[in-house]
Every structure is written in structure tokens, then in C-alpha cells.
Design a protein around this motif. Structure first.
Motif, PDB file in Angstrom:
ATOM      1  N   THR A 216       3.388  11.171  -2.317  1.00 42.39           N
ATOM      2  CA  THR A 216       3.201  12.458  -1.670  1.00 42.39           C
ATOM      3  C   THR A 216       4.159  13.482  -2.277  1.00 42.39           C
ATOM      4  OG1 THR A 216       4.813  11.928   0.072  1.00 42.39           O
ATOM      5  CG2 THR A 216       2.518  11.343   0.493  1.00 42.39           C
TER       6      THR A 216
ATOM      7  N   ALA B  20       1.826   5.253  -0.897  1.00 42.36           N
ATOM      8  CA  ALA B  20       1.322   6.617  -1.063  1.00 42.36           C
ATOM      9  C   ALA B  20       2.347   7.442  -1.822  1.00 42.36           C
ATOM     10  CB  ALA B  20       1.050   7.251   0.294  1.00 42.36           C
TER      11      ALA B  20
ATOM     12  N   VAL C 188      -1.763   5.297  -4.011  1.00 38.59           N
ATOM     13  CA  VAL C 188      -2.665   6.393  -3.662  1.00 38.59           C
ATOM     14  C   VAL C 188      -1.916   7.724  -3.649  1.00 38.59           C
ATOM     15  CG1 VAL C 188      -4.303   7.262  -1.947  1.00 38.59           C
ATOM     16  CG2 VAL C 188      -3.951   4.804  -2.182  1.00 38.59           C
TER      17      VAL C 188
ATOM     18  N   ARG D 204       5.898   5.229   1.463  1.00 38.30           N
ATOM     19  CA  ARG D 204       5.612   6.537   0.868  1.00 38.30           C
ATOM     20  C   ARG D 204       6.700   6.898  -0.122  1.00 38.30           C
ATOM     21  NH1 ARG D 204       2.104  10.078   4.542  1.00 38.30           N
ATOM     22  NH2 ARG D 204       1.408   8.649   6.166  1.00 38.30           N
TER      23      ARG D 204
ATOM     24  N   LYS E  53       2.410  14.588  -8.969  1.00 41.36           N
ATOM     25  CA  LYS E  53       1.809  13.361  -8.465  1.00 41.36           C
ATOM     26  C   LYS E  53       0.784  12.786  -9.446  1.00 41.36           C
ATOM     27  CE  LYS E  53       0.535  15.476  -4.696  1.00 41.36           C
ATOM     28  NZ  LYS E  53       1.160  16.774  -4.970  1.00 41.36           N
TER      29      LYS E  53
ATOM     30  N   ILE F 223      -1.215   2.437   4.879  1.00 40.12           N
ATOM     31  CA  ILE F 223      -0.106   2.657   3.947  1.00 40.12           C
ATOM     32  C   ILE F 223       1.186   2.085   4.518  1.00 40.12           C
ATOM     33  CG2 ILE F 223       1.380   4.466   2.985  1.00 40.12           C
ATOM     34  CD1 ILE F 223      -1.197   4.031   1.432  1.00 40.12           C
TER      35      ILE F 223
ATOM     36  N   ARG G 268       0.873  -1.173   0.000  1.00 42.65           N
ATOM     37  CA  ARG G 268       0.000   0.000   0.000  1.00 42.65           C
ATOM     38  C   ARG G 268       0.912   1.225   0.000  1.00 42.65           C
ATOM     39  NH1 ARG G 268      -5.674  -0.970   2.644  1.00 42.65           N
ATOM     40  NH2 ARG G 268      -6.061  -2.994   1.694  1.00 42.65           N
TER      41      ARG G 268
ATOM     42  N   SER H 261      -2.408  11.311  -2.090  1.00 42.37           N
ATOM     43  CA  SER H 261      -3.243  11.997  -1.096  1.00 42.37           C
ATOM     44  C   SER H 261      -2.369  12.827  -0.170  1.00 42.37           C
ATOM     45  CB  SER H 261      -4.040  10.982  -0.269  1.00 42.37           C
ATOM     46  OG  SER H 261      -4.832  11.638   0.705  1.00 42.37           O
TER      47      SER H 261
ATOM     48  N   LEU I  43      -4.462   8.178   4.980  1.00 45.99           N
ATOM     49  CA  LEU I  43      -3.378   7.246   4.646  1.00 45.99           C
ATOM     50  C   LEU I  43      -3.105   6.292   5.804  1.00 45.99           C
ATOM     51  CD1 LEU I  43      -0.902   9.652   2.798  1.00 45.99           C
ATOM     52  CD2 LEU I  43      -2.506   8.011   1.790  1.00 45.99           C
TER      53      LEU I  43
ATOM     54  N   THR J 221      -3.215  12.775   5.808  1.00 48.00           N
ATOM     55  CA  THR J 221      -2.435  11.825   6.591  1.00 48.00           C
ATOM     56  C   THR J 221      -3.320  10.888   7.408  1.00 48.00           C
ATOM     57  OG1 THR J 221      -2.190  13.505   8.332  1.00 48.00           O
ATOM     58  CG2 THR J 221      -0.413  13.330   6.727  1.00 48.00           C
TER      59      THR J 221
END
Length: 534
Positions: free
Chosen positions: A370, A368, A507, A523, A377, A520, A366, A509, A515, A512
Motif C-alpha cells: 500500500t 498487501a 497484492v 501490509r 507500488k 491479507i 498474503r 490495492s 484486502l 480495503t
């Protein structure tokens, strides 16, 4: 006199006469108040009524102090400059005339020579550089326009500020700028937001529902604790109501059985003779009258108890978060789902936003993505999925996948939710589709809604239902800013759906809390040098 806003018997409806709130009485005093509620309850409308932008259908607003507002979106005309948006164009023009020796006596008397320094300080405080104030507003990004709106409020220094979703489109630094501004605010602030981190900075929470408004002292965490207590109380009331219904049913059954036994004994005695017929008839009539009255009383008691149980059950359903059980994707732990090597590209091929990025996702990771506004992004997601051709390098998705962008364009807005499910899952039987949609709270006729009529939260929930809700969910799900413009209830529903998903997630996003809630595990920050990210 302390800054305050008081609503008196305020009533408002949508243009199609759907009531938003009726006879609303509410007071906002000094301090920071978070205004929350589900999409469609009228939060933004209430702010616009307070600001005098639109009139209510009935009632009034009284105010102590001056007021400024940051709206959720800004209409930009081609000739609007940054100075216009800050509300300082005339004041700066006056200083310019005086600098050139062309100013009048009135100019000299009204000049604010501290203004340029205050503008620079206000821009700096919200994370903006010393921008050219004659620059067109249309050249700024959505996040930069939000920051400029905050700077305008700092310059004007009203007693009361209204902020409508101030952290939408903002990166982490921008969100912190909003928090810092509110910490320093000495007047009253009313903040509509779904950002739980921002709501933790509030002094009080007001929840707006179709039943009215309820105030909770304290911040978001205190509100969440109170709602948990309300849920526990509602569950206890439901259990008590159900026990009452069962108890009444047992008593009715016992009385019915006792009467049957008594009637049977009477018939046997009558058959033997010895009792005059006229007395038998009177006894029978009295018994029937008594029995009928008892039945009517029992039915009234049971109806009342059943209604109480139904009301308690509805309250529990309102307060209970969504919990979704999904079909496993079958994704092996060691399987590579996405591979990008030296990926370079962007909307302008001559000035690529993404440069030489390598990335690998394995198994049910998973991840993220950022980074600050403008770091690329969304562009990266488009490059990875092939929606945007790369200038150099390669990107491959090696498993079945689905992409839900900010508008959920995967769904056909002209079709119903059910028909979208059938379009995306052509082999699924009708019963399977209906069950999948019901898991995401689209039961019965709700599944027949035309997708284009859905709210933002409903749209994303429908997108999840049609992708990961079926018999064969994709092994990789890609989401771009899924919580933008959703209310907190909708965000929690989306979080619940994603917690039940066992595939890989990629993802984008800034949220926070979101996430963290979806688990998550890694990152990728596009604000750092883009070399090896996987």
C-alpha cells in the motif's frame, strides 16, 4: 425547488444495437445516491445522458437545478492547462488584466476577486497543493487529475453532481477526500462506483440491470442485507417449486399405475365374456378419452411447475456469489517464496523510486503493498518480477509464480480463453482445462470467447482461471490493482476465487474491503521509510 433528476421512459442501446435499458422511469432527489450494476449495464452511459453529453434513443430527462459531472477518464490535449480544466482560465485572465491596469469597464464589473482564494481552498480540500495554474494538465497523474476534477465541482457548486468511478486511481487520502466532499454536499449527488467503502456513505442505492432499475433505501450495507433476503426468498421459492414438480410427478405415476391396473382388470374380465362387445368398445373409448384428458392436464401442470422451478433456479444462480474450489498448491508453511535485498530502482535510474528495500515472503502469506499515489507500488512489482532491471540490490522469486497486471497482459488477446489456458498449461488434458474454466464461470461456449473481447471483470476472471485454476497452480500469485474498473459482482467473484487459493499472495490495492475479503495477513506501506519490510 429541491435539486432532482427525473428520467421518463428512457431507452438506450450500444452502437451495435445491444439494448442497455428500455423505458426506464427513475427519479433522483436530494441526497447521495449510489448507482451500481454489472459491467455493461450502462451506468456510465446513463450519467452521460443525464449530463446531456449523448442523446437517448427514446425518452427524456428533466432536471431541477444546475449540474456538474466528474467523468471516469479525461481526454488531455497538450495545450490544456490546470486553469482550463478548472474552468477558470478566462476569469483569471480578467483579474490579470486588471492587475496590470489593462482591464476594461466590463472586466471590472465582472471580476471575482475572491477566485484565487477559493481556488486555493478547493485544491486544499481535495488534497492538492497550491499548483501553478498555467501548468499543463498532462503533467499530472491520473489520481491528481481526478482530484482536480473534484476541485472544479467545488468551485462551480452546481445543485447536482454526477461522479463516475471517482475513487479509481486514488490512494487512501484521495478516497477520503471524495467522502469528505460528499459529506459536505447539500444538493443531489449520483455516484457510479464499485468502491464499497464509498457506497457506505450513500443515502440510497439504485441497482441497474437488464430488467430496469430498482431503488434500495439506505447505504451499501443495507443493500447487501436486502440482497441476502432476496436470495433466501429465491432459494425458498426454488425449494417449493421443486417440491411441486416432485408432487406432480408422484401423482402422474400413481394415476398411470392405477390405470394400468384397471386396464388389466378390464382385459381379464373381457376375456371371460359376459359383456357385449359394443359395450366393451364404448367403455374402452370413454376410458381412453378420460385418460387422454387427464394426461394432458397432468402435462400442463408439470410443464408450468417445471418452468416455475427453472425461473426460480435462474434467480438463485443470479443472486448466488461465486464459490471456487481449487487444487492445492502444495506450498509448505515455512518455504521462502520471495526474497529482496537492498532493492533499488525505477523507470529513471538517476532518480529511483524504490530505495534500499528488503523484503521476504514466507509460506502462504498474503501481503498487501500500500501507499500513496506515486510511491512506487507498481514499480516495486516490476522490480521483484524482473520486468524492470534494478539499479542496485537483488530480487529472487523462489517458487512457480504468476503475475496479473492491470491489463492481464499474461493472456494473449487474440486467443480464446480455452486456448490461453492450454498455452499456459500445456500438459493439462482438455477435460481438466474445461473444468478449470467452468469453476470460474466460463462454461461450454463461454470458454471459446476471444480474450480481447472480454470486459475488465471477465478478463481478470479468465486470468485467474488460467493460472490458479489448473492442476498445478503457481505457489505465488502477484496482482496489481485487481479491482480497478470492475463492477462489484466481478470483484466478489475474484474475491471468492482468491479465498479458495492456498498459495502466497502479493497484492497492490487501495481497496480495503477487497484486502479484508481475501484475508491479507501483512501490509507493506511504501509511504513509510523503506528499510526492512519483511
Amino acid at each position: 425547488m429541491p435539486a432532482s433528476v427525473t428520467l421518463h421512459q428512457l431507452t438506450c442501446s450500444t452502437p451495435d444495437n445491444h439494448p442497455l435499458f428500455t423505458d426506464l422511469d427513475l427519479t433522483f432527489g436530494p441526497g447521495r445516491t449510489g448507482l451500481i450494476g454489472r459491467n455493461g449495464t450502462g451506468k456510465s452511459t446513463l450519467l452521460r445522458i443525464i449530463a446531456g453529453r449523448i442523446p437517448p434513443a427514446a425518452g427524456s430527462v428533466s432536471m431541477a437545478g444546475t449540474l456538474g459531472m466528474l467523468e471516469q477518464s479525461v481526454q488531455v490535449s497538450p495545450d490544456t492547462s490546470l486553469a482550463d480544466q478548472l474552468g477558470v482560465a478566462n476569469d483569471l485572465a480578467r483579474l490579470d488584466r486588471l492587475d496590470q491596469g489593462l482591464g476594461s469597464i466590463d472586466d471590472a464589473g465582472s471580476a471575482d476577486w475572491s477566485l484565487p482564494g477559493r481556488i486555493e481552498s478547493a485544491l486544499k480540500s481535495v488534497g492538492l497543493p497550491a499548483l501553478a495554474l498555467d501548468r499543463p494538465l498532462s503533467t499530472l497523474s491520473g489520481g491528481q487529475r481526478t482530484r482536480l476534477g473534484l476541485a472544479r465541482l467545488i468551485l462551480a457548486a452546481p445543485d447536482i453532481i454526477l461522479l463516475d468511478e471517482p475513487t479509481n486511481n486514488l490512494d487512501a487520502d484521495g478516497r477520503q477526500a471524495v467522502v469528505d466532499m460528499l459529506h459536505l454536499w447539500r444538493g443531489a449527488a449520483i455516484v457510479v462506483s464499485h468502491d464499497r467503502a464509498l457506497l457506505r456513505e450513500m443515502d440510497a442505492i439504485v441497482e441497474l440491470t437488464t430488467l430496469g432499475a430498482k431503488t434500495y433505501g439506505g447505504n451499501w450495507d443495507h443493500y447487501a442485507e436486502q440482497k441476502a433476503l432476496e436470495l433466501a426468498a429465491a432459494e425458498q421459492t426454488l425449494a417449493s417449486s421443486q417440491r411441486r414438480v416432485a408432487e406432480i410427478d408422484r401423482k402422474i405415476q400413481a394415476v398411470t399405475e392405477k390405470k394400468a391396473r384397471k386396464d388389466g382388470a378390464g382385459k381379464r374380465k373381457g376375456a371371460k365374456g359376459g359383456t357385449p362387445k359394443i359395450m366393451l368398445g364404448g367403455l374402452k373409448e370413454n376410458a381412453e378419452n378420460t385418460s387422454g384428458e387427464a394426461a394432458r392436464i397432468a402435462n400442463r401442470l408439470r410443464t408450468a411447475a417445471a418452468e416455475a422451478a427453472a425461473e426460480a433456479r435462474a434467480q438463485v444462480e443470479i443472486l448466488t456469489p461465486l464459490s471456487v474450489a481449487l487444487t492445492p498448491t502444495g506450498l509448505p508453511a515455512g518455504r521462502t517464496v520471495l526474497q529482496a535485498d537492498s532493492l533499488t530502482g525505477g523507470p529513471d535510474a538517476d532518480a529511483p523510486i524504490i530505495r534500499d528495500l528488503s523484503l521476504q515472503l514466507t509460506g502462504p502469506e498474503r501481503v498487501a503493498i500500500t501507499g500513496p499515489n506515486g510511491s512506487g507500488k507498481t514499480t516495486l512489482l516490476r522490480l521483484l518480477t524482473g520486468a524492470l532491471p534494478a539499479s542496485a540490490g537483488t530480487a529472487r522469486i523462489l517458487v512457480p509464480h504468476a503475475m496479473l497486471d492491470q491489463t492481464v497482459s499474461l493472456l494473449d488477446p487474440g486467443l480464446s480463453i480455452r486456448d490461453n489456458f492450454r498455452r499456459l498449461n500445456p500438459d493439462a488434458p482438455e477435460t481438466v482445462g474445461r473444468a478449470a474454466l467452468a469453476r470460474f464461470m466460463f462454461r461450454a461456449d463461454a470458454a471459446l470467447q476471444i480474450t480481447g473481447t472480454l470486459s475488465g471483470g471477465e478478463m481478470l476472471r479468465a486470468g485467474l482461471a488460467c493460472t490458479i485454476g489448473g492442476e498445478h497452480p503457481p505457489q505465488l500469485l502477484i496482482l496489481d490493482e485487481p479491482t480497478n474498473h470492475l463492477d462489484i459482482h466481478a470483484i466478489e467473484q475474484v474475491e471468492a476465487g482468491l479465498r479458495g487459493y492456498d498459495g502466497a499472495l502479493l497484492v497492490v490495492s487501495h481497496d480495503t474491503d477487497f484486502l479484508q475479503a481475501i484475508g491479507i495477513t501483512r501490509r507493506i506501506d511504501l509511504g513509510t521509510p523503506q528499510q526492512e519490510a519483511g
